[in-house]
Design an enzyme around this catalytic site. Structure first.
Site, short mmCIF file in Angstrom:
data_model
loop_
_atom_site.label_atom_id
_atom_site.label_comp_id
_atom_site.label_asym_id
_atom_site.label_seq_id
_atom_site.Cartn_x
_atom_site.Cartn_y
_atom_site.Cartn_z
CG HIS A 232 -77.70 67.52 10.72
ND1 HIS A 232 -76.38 68.34 10.21
CD2 HIS A 232 -78.48 66.24 10.32
CE1 HIS A 232 -76.34 67.21 8.88
NE2 HIS A 232 -76.98 66.50 9.19
CE LYS B 274 -74.38 65.05 11.51
NZ LYS B 274 -73.89 63.65 11.56
#
Ligand code: NAD
Length: 264
Positions: free
Chosen positions: A153, A157
């Site tokens: 990600h 995040k």
């Protein structure tokens, strides 16, 4: 029949994607675009905020009195008022906001006795298919295949591993009678770290602007199978939310998952 929609978190990243897709669809009419009362764009046209032509609905701190369905991609703090609004006005709910507390999960479950609700922390159609596939693959391949889950990600995040990586692991554990989360091994380092049979490795990569990549690897001596889902943009989550909204129209009260929406 046209469904009247309330978009909650309408000026957020997901809210703007959803407004854009709704405006392309014919079966929905946005009747309210809800934002926090002190948002700088309050009073501005929600379509313009989303980068479209005006749609005649101003961003507002108020829910609409009459609507058929609410789509909420906001924050956990907002979820209680969205659920209260939906129960009080007999409005169906597509809840995409993640990070709800156990108390809120109970509240939304109780609410589903009165109104139809789709609640899913990942609304991507492909990811939900992958949730089902990884369990089948694990059961078919058997215990001689080591399983490792690798998720990637963007650098912003906050949580690791991702909720979707945990769902992948949970589904595999259920299908193969492993203990969840007891069998998970998060990352590996150090000299004496031989692989223990039956464990599932979990690895989180955080870099740049990666929207989301989840891979499940099944490897034994001589071969490897890898299932990978790649989210190219947030549109995939917005499209899944709209698919859920279409499916939910006219449904009886109940708590539904994306698996119900997709019939898998
Ligand atoms: P974001 O921060 O861009 O948007 C959230 C919006 O909610 C903001 O515009 C914020 O001002 C608004 N908000 C805050 N207080 C509010 C209030 N009182 N009333 C109405 N709106 C209020 O975040 P995002 O990336 O759009 O994500 C929103 C949520 O959706 C997060 O929980 C995220 O994890 C989740 N999400 C779920 C999926 C899924 O598939 N289910 C996919 C992506 C994101």
């Amino acid at each position: 029949m046209t469904s009247r929609l309330v978009i909650v978190g309408a000026a957020g990243r997901m809210g703007k994607h959803i407004i854009t897709l709704v405006e392309k669809a014919e079966q929905f009419d946005i009747v309210a675009a809800v934002e926090r009362a002190d948002h700088p764009d309050i009073g501005k046209d929600a379509g313009v905020t989303a980068g479209l032509k005006p749609i005649g609905i101003a961003l507002s701190g108020e829910f609409s009195a009459t609507a058929d369905m609410a789509i909420d991609f906001s924050t956990p703090e907002v979820a209680d008022s969205t659920i209260d609004y939906c129960i009080g006005n007999n409005v169906a709910l597509v809840m995409g906001t993640t990070g709800l507390s156990d108390r809120q999960y109970k509240k939304i479950t109780d609410a589903s006795a009165k109104i139809p609700i789709v609640y899913a922390t990942n609304m991507s159609v492909g990811m939900n298919v992958m949730f089902a596939l990884v369990a089948k693959a694990a059961a078919m391949l058997g215990e001689d295949y080591d399983i490792e889950i690798i998720e990637q990600h963007h650098r912003f995040k906050k949580d690791a591993p991702s909720g979707s990586a945990l769902t992948l692991a949970k589904n595999i554990c259920k299908a193969t009678h492993r203990d969840f989360p007891g069998c998970l091994v998060h990352g590996r380092s150090g000299a004496e770290q031989p692989r223990e049979k039956g464990t599932i490795g979990m690895h989180a990569v955080r870099a740049g602007d990666i929207t989301g990549i989840h891979s499940v690897m099944y490897a034994t001596l001589g071969e490897k199978v890898t299932l990978t889902h790649t989210a190219h943009s947030r549109d995939t989550f917005a499209a899944g939310a709209l698919r859920a909204a279409q499916w939910l129209t006219g449904k009886k009260p109940g708590m539904y998952a994306m698996a119900d929406v997709l019939g898998i």
